[in-house]
Design a protein around this motif. Structure first.
Motif, short mmCIF file in Angstrom:
data_model
loop_
_atom_site.label_atom_id
_atom_site.label_comp_id
_atom_site.label_asym_id
_atom_site.label_seq_id
_atom_site.Cartn_x
_atom_site.Cartn_y
_atom_site.Cartn_z
N ARG A 75 0.84 -1.21 0.00
CA ARG A 75 0.00 0.00 0.00
C ARG A 75 0.87 1.26 0.00
O ARG A 75 0.57 2.23 -0.69
CB ARG A 75 -0.95 -0.03 1.21
CG ARG A 75 -2.06 -1.08 1.03
CD ARG A 75 -3.05 -1.05 2.16
NE ARG A 75 -2.58 -1.70 3.36
CZ ARG A 75 -2.70 -1.22 4.59
NH1 ARG A 75 -3.28 -0.05 4.79
NH2 ARG A 75 -2.26 -1.90 5.63
N ALA A 76 1.97 1.22 0.77
CA ALA A 76 2.86 2.38 0.80
C ALA A 76 3.51 2.59 -0.56
O ALA A 76 3.63 3.73 -1.03
CB ALA A 76 3.93 2.18 1.88
N LYS A 77 3.90 1.49 -1.22
CA LYS A 77 4.53 1.62 -2.55
C LYS A 77 3.56 2.23 -3.55
O LYS A 77 3.94 3.05 -4.38
CB LYS A 77 4.98 0.25 -3.04
CG LYS A 77 6.34 -0.14 -2.48
CD LYS A 77 6.92 -1.30 -3.29
CE LYS A 77 8.28 -1.71 -2.77
NZ LYS A 77 8.40 -3.18 -2.60
N ARG A 78 2.30 1.81 -3.48
CA ARG A 78 1.29 2.36 -4.41
C ARG A 78 1.16 3.87 -4.20
O ARG A 78 1.10 4.65 -5.15
CB ARG A 78 -0.08 1.69 -4.18
CG ARG A 78 -0.11 0.24 -4.65
CD ARG A 78 -1.47 -0.37 -4.29
NE ARG A 78 -1.52 -1.79 -4.60
CZ ARG A 78 -2.41 -2.63 -4.08
NH1 ARG A 78 -3.33 -2.20 -3.22
NH2 ARG A 78 -2.40 -3.91 -4.39
N ARG A 79 1.12 4.28 -2.94
CA ARG A 79 0.99 5.71 -2.62
C ARG A 79 2.24 6.47 -3.05
O ARG A 79 2.16 7.56 -3.61
CB ARG A 79 0.77 5.84 -1.09
CG ARG A 79 0.54 7.22 -0.61
CD ARG A 79 -0.89 7.68 -0.87
NE ARG A 79 -1.07 9.08 -0.53
CZ ARG A 79 -1.59 9.99 -1.32
NH1 ARG A 79 -2.04 9.67 -2.52
NH2 ARG A 79 -1.71 11.24 -0.93
N TYR A 80 3.39 5.85 -2.81
CA TYR A 80 4.68 6.46 -3.20
C TYR A 80 4.70 6.69 -4.72
O TYR A 80 5.07 7.76 -5.20
CB TYR A 80 5.81 5.52 -2.77
CG TYR A 80 7.19 5.96 -3.17
CD1 TYR A 80 7.93 6.80 -2.34
CD2 TYR A 80 7.77 5.52 -4.36
CE1 TYR A 80 9.21 7.21 -2.71
CE2 TYR A 80 9.03 5.93 -4.74
CZ TYR A 80 9.75 6.78 -3.91
OH TYR A 80 11.00 7.19 -4.28
N ASP A 81 4.28 5.67 -5.48
CA ASP A 81 4.28 5.78 -6.95
C ASP A 81 3.34 6.90 -7.41
O ASP A 81 3.66 7.65 -8.33
CB ASP A 81 3.87 4.45 -7.60
CG ASP A 81 4.96 3.40 -7.42
OD1 ASP A 81 6.09 3.76 -7.06
OD2 ASP A 81 4.66 2.20 -7.60
N GLU A 82 2.16 6.97 -6.74
CA GLU A 82 1.18 8.01 -7.08
C GLU A 82 1.78 9.40 -6.87
O GLU A 82 1.68 10.27 -7.74
CB GLU A 82 0.02 7.91 -6.08
CG GLU A 82 -1.33 7.55 -6.63
CD GLU A 82 -2.28 7.32 -5.46
OE1 GLU A 82 -2.75 6.18 -5.36
OE2 GLU A 82 -2.50 8.25 -4.63
N LEU A 83 2.44 9.59 -5.71
CA LEU A 83 2.98 10.91 -5.37
C LEU A 83 4.17 11.27 -6.27
O LEU A 83 4.27 12.40 -6.75
CB LEU A 83 3.40 10.96 -3.89
CG LEU A 83 2.24 10.89 -2.89
CD1 LEU A 83 2.75 10.72 -1.46
CD2 LEU A 83 1.37 12.13 -2.96
N THR A 84 5.06 10.30 -6.51
CA THR A 84 6.23 10.62 -7.35
C THR A 84 5.79 10.89 -8.80
O THR A 84 6.37 11.73 -9.47
CB THR A 84 7.32 9.53 -7.29
OG1 THR A 84 6.69 8.27 -7.45
CG2 THR A 84 8.09 9.54 -5.99
N ALA A 85 4.72 10.20 -9.24
CA ALA A 85 4.22 10.47 -10.59
C ALA A 85 3.74 11.91 -10.72
O ALA A 85 3.77 12.51 -11.79
CB ALA A 85 3.08 9.50 -10.93
N LYS A 86 3.28 12.48 -9.57
CA LYS A 86 2.83 13.89 -9.58
C LYS A 86 4.00 14.84 -9.37
O LYS A 86 3.82 16.04 -9.22
CB LYS A 86 1.82 14.12 -8.45
CG LYS A 86 0.43 13.61 -8.74
CD LYS A 86 -0.56 14.22 -7.75
CE LYS A 86 -1.29 13.15 -6.97
NZ LYS A 86 -1.89 13.58 -5.73
N GLY A 87 5.22 14.29 -9.25
CA GLY A 87 6.41 15.12 -9.09
C GLY A 87 6.71 15.47 -7.64
O GLY A 87 7.59 16.29 -7.37
N VAL A 134 8.22 14.95 -3.90
CA VAL A 134 9.33 14.21 -3.28
C VAL A 134 8.79 13.57 -2.01
O VAL A 134 8.16 14.24 -1.19
CB VAL A 134 10.49 15.19 -2.92
CG1 VAL A 134 11.63 14.44 -2.25
CG2 VAL A 134 10.97 15.91 -4.18
N CYS A 135 8.99 12.25 -1.85
CA CYS A 135 8.46 11.62 -0.64
C CYS A 135 9.34 10.44 -0.22
O CYS A 135 10.22 10.00 -0.96
CB CYS A 135 7.02 11.19 -0.85
SG CYS A 135 6.78 10.23 -2.33
N ASP A 136 9.04 9.95 0.97
CA ASP A 136 9.90 8.94 1.58
C ASP A 136 9.04 7.69 1.84
O ASP A 136 8.04 7.76 2.58
CB ASP A 136 10.44 9.55 2.89
CG ASP A 136 11.22 8.56 3.72
OD1 ASP A 136 11.75 7.60 3.13
OD2 ASP A 136 11.27 8.73 4.95
#
Ligand code: DC
Length: 221
Positions: A151-163, A165-167
């Protein structure tokens, strides 16, 4: 009688993506109950209410008029007459929603709205307590989950796709904290209803999950 599909599960399990797709296939309305808690949370944030002040939360909750409309097939949430959809999907609002959803007054108000929508229309409704509390007689109940890392990876991918920066580790820690709060609160905690079908989407594609749920609906129709 309307046909109701209840989907519960933790944050980031894919409930809304799946529920929207199933609703479209079946021509049902999709009711996103998390968005209602988020609208209430937005109101509390705007009014600078601290969730550590139960009396204040209960008092302010009475002043928040939350209604739902469907515009071009999309659920629109109105807070005191304002379309607040654009403000609901932030982490701040999500965390506040998790905090204020522990209050019985908040829950009672939103559960009433949810039950009335489901009584009027065939619907697929997602949330935390739909199968256990809001729609105990739903014809189909699904508990949709995935590991916290997935679930965290899915959220990470969503946020990085929007540009953004996240951890990843921080996102996973936040998800686990939210799970803990949603599962351990006193009123209507997140849990699998006895008669719900468990779907673990960790190793499933979106299409596989949609097909599985459509199959359950077909069996009950
Ligand atoms: O599904 P979501 O992330 O939009 O939900 C935000 C918060 O609202 C969630 O952490 C817990 C609360 N919630 C709830 O208590 N009951 C529901 N039926 C839906 C959401």
């Amino acid at each position: 009688m309307s046909f109701n599909v209840a989907i519960d599960g933790p944050a980031g399990a894919g409930k809304s993506t799946i529920a929207k797709a199933v609703a479209k296939k079946l021509n049902y309305i999709y009711v996103d109950t998390g968005a209602m808690y988020r609208a209430m949370a937005l109101y509390m944030l705007r009014e600078q209410v601290n969730p550590g002040q139960p009396d204040k939360v209960s008092e302010k909750c009475e002043q928040a008029d939350i209604t739902i409309a469907y515009e071009n097939g999309q659920q629109v949430v109105y807070l005191n007459g304002e379309n607040v959809n654009p403000y609901l999907r932030t982490e701040e609002v999500g965390n506040m929603a998790s905090a204020i959803s522990t209050f019985p007054r908040v829950r009672a108000k939103l559960v009433e709205l949810q039950k009335s929508l489901a009584a009027k229309s065939d619907c697929i409704m997602d949330g935390r307590d739909i199968g256990t509390c809001v729609l105990p007689n739903a014809q189909v109940k699904v508990y949709l989950t995935a590991s916290s890392l997935v679930r965290a990876k899915r959220r990470y991918d969503e946020l990085t796709a929007k540009g953004e920066v996240c951890d990843l580790a921080k996102i996973q820690a936040d998800i686990e904290e939210r799970d803990y709060r949603d599962m351990h609160r006193e009123h209507s905690p997140l849990c699998q209803a006895e008669d719900a079908v468990l779907v673990d989407s960790s190793d499933m594609s979106i299409d596989e999950v949609i097909t599985a749920i459509l199959g359950l609906c077909e069996k009950r129709q």
